[in-house]
Design a protein around this motif. Sequence first.
Motif, short mmCIF file in Angstrom:
data_model
loop_
_atom_site.label_atom_id
_atom_site.label_comp_id
_atom_site.label_asym_id
_atom_site.label_seq_id
_atom_site.Cartn_x
_atom_site.Cartn_y
_atom_site.Cartn_z
N THR A 1 0.83 -1.21 0.00
CA THR A 1 0.00 0.00 0.00
C THR A 1 0.86 1.25 0.00
N MET A 2 1.95 1.23 0.76
CA MET A 2 2.87 2.38 0.77
C MET A 2 3.45 2.64 -0.61
N ALA A 3 3.82 1.57 -1.32
CA ALA A 3 4.41 1.73 -2.65
C ALA A 3 3.38 2.26 -3.64
N LYS A 4 2.11 1.83 -3.50
CA LYS A 4 1.07 2.27 -4.43
C LYS A 4 0.69 3.73 -4.23
N GLN A 5 0.79 4.22 -3.00
CA GLN A 5 0.29 5.55 -2.68
C GLN A 5 1.38 6.56 -2.36
N SER A 6 2.64 6.19 -2.52
CA SER A 6 3.74 7.11 -2.24
C SER A 6 4.90 6.81 -3.18
N ASP A 7 6.05 7.41 -2.87
CA ASP A 7 7.25 7.19 -3.69
C ASP A 7 8.11 6.05 -3.18
N PHE A 8 7.58 5.26 -2.25
CA PHE A 8 8.33 4.12 -1.73
C PHE A 8 8.61 3.14 -2.87
N PRO A 9 9.88 2.69 -3.03
CA PRO A 9 10.24 1.84 -4.17
C PRO A 9 9.42 0.55 -4.21
N PRO A 10 8.70 0.28 -5.31
CA PRO A 10 7.86 -0.93 -5.38
C PRO A 10 8.65 -2.23 -5.23
N VAL A 11 9.86 -2.28 -5.81
CA VAL A 11 10.65 -3.52 -5.75
C VAL A 11 11.03 -3.84 -4.30
N LEU A 12 11.33 -2.81 -3.51
CA LEU A 12 11.66 -3.02 -2.10
C LEU A 12 10.43 -3.40 -1.31
N ALA A 13 9.30 -2.77 -1.61
CA ALA A 13 8.05 -3.07 -0.91
C ALA A 13 7.63 -4.52 -1.12
N VAL A 14 7.80 -5.02 -2.33
CA VAL A 14 7.36 -6.38 -2.66
C VAL A 14 8.32 -7.42 -2.12
N TRP A 15 9.62 -7.17 -2.23
CA TRP A 15 10.60 -8.19 -1.86
C TRP A 15 11.06 -8.13 -0.40
N PHE A 16 10.76 -7.04 0.30
CA PHE A 16 11.22 -6.93 1.70
C PHE A 16 10.70 -8.07 2.59
N PRO A 17 9.39 -8.44 2.52
CA PRO A 17 8.94 -9.57 3.35
C PRO A 17 9.70 -10.86 3.06
N ASN A 18 9.99 -11.13 1.78
CA ASN A 18 10.74 -12.34 1.45
C ASN A 18 12.17 -12.27 1.98
N ILE A 19 12.79 -11.09 1.88
CA ILE A 19 14.17 -10.94 2.37
C ILE A 19 14.21 -11.10 3.89
N ALA A 20 13.29 -10.40 4.59
CA ALA A 20 13.26 -10.46 6.05
C ALA A 20 12.97 -11.87 6.54
N PHE A 21 11.97 -12.51 5.94
CA PHE A 21 11.62 -13.86 6.38
C PHE A 21 12.63 -14.89 5.87
N GLY A 22 13.36 -14.57 4.81
CA GLY A 22 14.44 -15.44 4.37
C GLY A 22 15.55 -15.49 5.41
N LEU A 23 15.90 -14.33 5.97
CA LEU A 23 16.90 -14.29 7.04
C LEU A 23 16.39 -15.02 8.29
N LEU A 24 15.09 -14.84 8.58
CA LEU A 24 14.50 -15.56 9.71
C LEU A 24 14.54 -17.07 9.47
N ALA A 25 14.29 -17.48 8.23
CA ALA A 25 14.32 -18.91 7.89
C ALA A 25 15.70 -19.50 8.12
N ILE A 26 16.75 -18.76 7.74
CA ILE A 26 18.12 -19.23 7.94
C ILE A 26 18.42 -19.39 9.43
N TYR A 27 18.00 -18.40 10.23
CA TYR A 27 18.23 -18.45 11.67
C TYR A 27 17.48 -19.63 12.31
N LEU A 28 16.21 -19.79 11.98
CA LEU A 28 15.41 -20.88 12.55
C LEU A 28 15.92 -22.25 12.11
#
Length: 358
Positions: free
Chosen positions: A325-352
Amino acid sequence: MKILDWYILKRYLGTFFTMILLFIPIGIIVDLSEKIDNILEHEVPFPAVVAYYLDFTIYFANLLFPLFVFLSVIWFTSKLANKTEIIAFLSSGVSFWRFLRPYMIGAVLICIGALAMGLFLAPKASQGFNEFKYSYLKKGKKIKATRNVYRQLSDSIFLYANDFKPLKKSANNFTLEYFNGNTLVTKIAARKIVFNEKDTTYTLTDFVKRRVLENEDIIESTRKKDTVLPFNIDEFTPVSYVAETLNYVELSKFIEKESKRGSSDINRYKVVAYKRWSIPISAFILTVIGVAVSSMKRRGGMGVNLAIGISLAFIFIFFDKVLGTMAKQSDFPPVLAVWFPNIAFGLLAIYLLYNAKR
């Protein structure tokens, strides 16, 4: 080891498709209970309702695909852990990475299916899903006008309008400019513009046309004028869900065209395009997290694993929705908005996974 692989793979895929078969009918019943009054009020034909719910099934499955994957892995892996089957596997000399292999094979198969659905099948279903709502359920309801519309039709043609109304196919304060390089050649202005569907012409009220010559300007004005203009009214400002209805090839071309035109909704379209790839990739990440969370036998049993898994799933969905929603309604980079959950949870997956392996 093929027996172990087939055992886990069949349980993985079987639980995943069982989840889909269980939740989709529930989704259909809930959706039908909300829309039944409107369907009866507008006397929607039965074949249209059936076609809508076929599209709804694909749309719903594609939308909640990551959640189905996650819950499936946690469900059957927790059952394996509670029956101490995982301990038996690992005690026989199987490494944790080897134990994880059939999960990854299952994730690849589901990822390929989800990718094909997201790139080609889901867009058609989304089109039918949205067209049904706007054709029958929202018939007669007021659609909000677009305040300011700026479009670059080509390298040399630009238009501007205010208060564009899709249902009336009209707009106010219309301006169309033709350039030769950086030099203005012709400017057309009107207080109001209306599209005539019968002959695909436009009626311009308080029409003024100015041609800029080398030594003078030629101005033509009239109260009303019917004319042909170099754009389609549907391209004037696309409906909000247009990107969801295009397959990936069409969407890529559409984004390129809208970028050249200076569309204000370009971030919305890019979010849709990036999600076509990020959602299938999430199958791997959520599978690893699911195995790491549920492969350990806990005192609370399966309920504790499901509680942890559902909490993580909702956090994943929260980040996905909020950043999108932030990417759609502001200048927040769409590629970062879409891939951030995968990146964050990817790091969590490695730790777990590291802790689960230990």
